[in-house]
Design a protein around this motif. Sequence first.
Motif, PDB file in Angstrom:
ATOM      1  N   SER A  65       0.955  -1.118  -0.159  1.00 33.64           N
ATOM      2  CA  SER A  65       0.186   0.063   0.031  1.00 33.64           C
ATOM      3  C   SER A  65       0.956   1.311   0.052  1.00 33.64           C
ATOM      4  O   SER A  65       0.437   2.177  -0.607  1.00 33.64           O
ATOM      5  CB  SER A  65      -0.784  -0.088   1.379  1.00 33.64           C
ATOM      6  N   ASP A  66       2.000   1.080   0.776  1.00 35.29           N
ATOM      7  CA  ASP A  66       2.805   2.397   0.828  1.00 35.29           C
ATOM      8  C   ASP A  66       3.451   2.608  -0.580  1.00 35.29           C
ATOM      9  O   ASP A  66       3.689   3.585  -1.057  1.00 35.29           O
ATOM     10  CB  ASP A  66       3.818   2.290   1.839  1.00 35.29           C
ATOM     11  N   ALA A  67       3.959   1.551  -0.989  1.00 35.96           N
ATOM     12  CA  ALA A  67       4.542   1.607  -2.472  1.00 35.96           C
ATOM     13  C   ALA A  67       3.538   2.100  -3.631  1.00 35.96           C
ATOM     14  O   ALA A  67       3.914   3.129  -4.460  1.00 35.96           O
ATOM     15  CB  ALA A  67       5.205   0.490  -2.928  1.00 35.96           C
ATOM     16  N   LEU A  68       2.416   1.752  -3.516  1.00 35.89           N
ATOM     17  CA  LEU A  68       1.367   2.312  -4.241  1.00 35.89           C
ATOM     18  C   LEU A  68       1.089   3.828  -4.282  1.00 35.89           C
ATOM     19  O   LEU A  68       0.911   4.555  -5.021  1.00 35.89           O
ATOM     20  CB  LEU A  68      -0.008   1.356  -4.076  1.00 35.89           C
ATOM     21  N   TRP A  69       0.944   4.099  -2.878  1.00 39.28           N
ATOM     22  CA  TRP A  69       0.912   5.656  -2.563  1.00 39.28           C
ATOM     23  C   TRP A  69       2.113   6.547  -3.219  1.00 39.28           C
ATOM     24  O   TRP A  69       1.770   7.606  -3.430  1.00 39.28           O
ATOM     25  CB  TRP A  69       0.544   5.846  -0.872  1.00 39.28           C
ATOM     26  N   VAL A  70       3.258   5.937  -2.915  1.00 40.25           N
ATOM     27  CA  VAL A  70       4.627   6.624  -3.425  1.00 40.25           C
ATOM     28  C   VAL A  70       4.402   6.818  -4.889  1.00 40.25           C
ATOM     29  O   VAL A  70       4.535   7.896  -5.433  1.00 40.25           O
ATOM     30  CB  VAL A  70       5.705   5.676  -2.940  1.00 40.25           C
ATOM     31  N   PHE A  71       4.106   5.580  -5.467  1.00 41.25           N
ATOM     32  CA  PHE A  71       3.778   5.640  -6.867  1.00 41.25           C
ATOM     33  C   PHE A  71       2.730   6.648  -7.439  1.00 41.25           C
ATOM     34  O   PHE A  71       3.186   7.568  -8.228  1.00 41.25           O
ATOM     35  CB  PHE A  71       3.696   4.351  -7.373  1.00 41.25           C
ATOM     36  N   LEU A  72       1.634   6.433  -6.905  1.00 41.51           N
ATOM     37  CA  LEU A  72       0.565   7.497  -7.469  1.00 41.51           C
ATOM     38  C   LEU A  72       0.820   8.853  -7.037  1.00 41.51           C
ATOM     39  O   LEU A  72       0.485   9.788  -7.821  1.00 41.51           O
ATOM     40  CB  LEU A  72      -0.836   6.953  -6.627  1.00 41.51           C
ATOM     41  N   THR A  73       1.550   9.172  -6.007  1.00 37.52           N
ATOM     42  CA  THR A  73       1.806  10.321  -5.617  1.00 37.52           C
ATOM     43  C   THR A  73       2.836  11.170  -6.662  1.00 37.52           C
ATOM     44  O   THR A  73       2.571  12.412  -7.029  1.00 37.52           O
ATOM     45  CB  THR A  73       2.453  10.792  -4.100  1.00 37.52           C
ATOM     46  N   ALA A  74       3.933  10.087  -7.145  1.00 37.65           N
ATOM     47  CA  ALA A  74       4.667  10.564  -8.285  1.00 37.65           C
ATOM     48  C   ALA A  74       3.919  10.978  -9.546  1.00 37.65           C
ATOM     49  O   ALA A  74       4.306  11.941 -10.210  1.00 37.65           O
ATOM     50  CB  ALA A  74       5.800   9.571  -8.235  1.00 37.65           C
ATOM     51  N   VAL A  75       2.994  10.056  -9.884  1.00 42.64           N
ATOM     52  CA  VAL A  75       2.351  10.172 -11.024  1.00 42.64           C
ATOM     53  C   VAL A  75       1.457  11.452 -11.053  1.00 42.64           C
ATOM     54  O   VAL A  75       1.597  12.365 -11.845  1.00 42.64           O
ATOM     55  CB  VAL A  75       1.502   8.864 -11.339  1.00 42.64           C
ATOM     56  N   ALA A  76       0.784  11.544  -9.893  1.00 40.77           N
ATOM     57  CA  ALA A  76      -0.047  12.996  -9.730  1.00 40.77           C
ATOM     58  C   ALA A  76       0.949  14.092  -9.573  1.00 40.77           C
ATOM     59  O   ALA A  76       0.392  15.112 -10.356  1.00 40.77           O
ATOM     60  CB  ALA A  76      -0.875  12.769  -8.324  1.00 40.77           C
ATOM     61  N   SER A  77       2.086  14.098  -9.097  1.00 42.75           N
ATOM     62  CA  SER A  77       2.982  15.232  -8.967  1.00 42.75           C
ATOM     63  C   SER A  77       3.573  15.636 -10.354  1.00 42.75           C
ATOM     64  O   SER A  77       3.535  16.889 -10.786  1.00 42.75           O
ATOM     65  CB  SER A  77       4.058  15.051  -8.098  1.00 42.75           C
ATOM     66  N   ALA A  78       3.854  14.653 -11.176  1.00 44.15           N
ATOM     67  CA  ALA A  78       4.234  14.925 -12.715  1.00 44.15           C
ATOM     68  C   ALA A  78       3.299  15.336 -13.385  1.00 44.15           C
ATOM     69  O   ALA A  78       3.479  16.374 -14.041  1.00 44.15           O
ATOM     70  CB  ALA A  78       4.997  13.388 -13.124  1.00 44.15           C
ATOM     71  N   ALA A  79       1.966  14.814 -13.312  1.00 46.19           N
ATOM     72  CA  ALA A  79       0.883  15.538 -14.154  1.00 46.19           C
ATOM     73  C   ALA A  79       0.577  16.886 -13.702  1.00 46.19           C
ATOM     74  O   ALA A  79       0.410  17.732 -14.522  1.00 46.19           O
ATOM     75  CB  ALA A  79      -0.296  14.455 -13.981  1.00 46.19           C
TER      76      ALA A  79
END
Length: 187
Positions: A65-79
């Motif tokens: 879950s933590d890995a998913l949150w880090v990944f989704l935050t990176a994608v959202a930040s990039a977008a």
Amino acid sequence: MSDREPRDATPAPGATAPPREGARTRRQARRPTEVTLFSGVYGLVMAGAMAAALDSPGEASDPGSDALWVFLTAVASAAAHGYAHVVAHRASSGGRGARAGLRAMAAEWPVVAAATPTVVLLLLSLPPLWTEGTAVDTALVLNTLLLTGWGVWTAHSAGRGRAACVRAGAIDMIVGLVIIAANALIK
């Protein structure tokens, strides 16, 4: 004036000289690297801070879950960062189109790429050999080392001397150390 006579290269008074072709080409060629480094540093700092924040003592370990949150935050930040560029260009140039906007957002891929080592380390945390806390600590140290290396490398690429390269690496390393210190103090 015939074709064989040399033309005067100096501009008329009040006129501006056209930019040198070589300087403009170098500036354009350097731009993707600057964006990549900026986004990479941003992604490393964001991933480390997210992983440290998500790893709370006393809570059940959930590295997936933590890995998913880090990944989704990176994608959202990039977008979001790419979209901010689109909005800024639209305001200054009267609109650019959907394709240009998608290209601007896609150009922020280094944010996600820089977060990948942290995501992988979290996904590899399998107790009892490798805990989520150990994965987070390892990610923070790795991200700090990467920040330091990028600082040295960018200074070296810019033609700076050895002392300036070391200073640049040390300054970038401080960012990672601040996250490590905050992680230790907050826990």
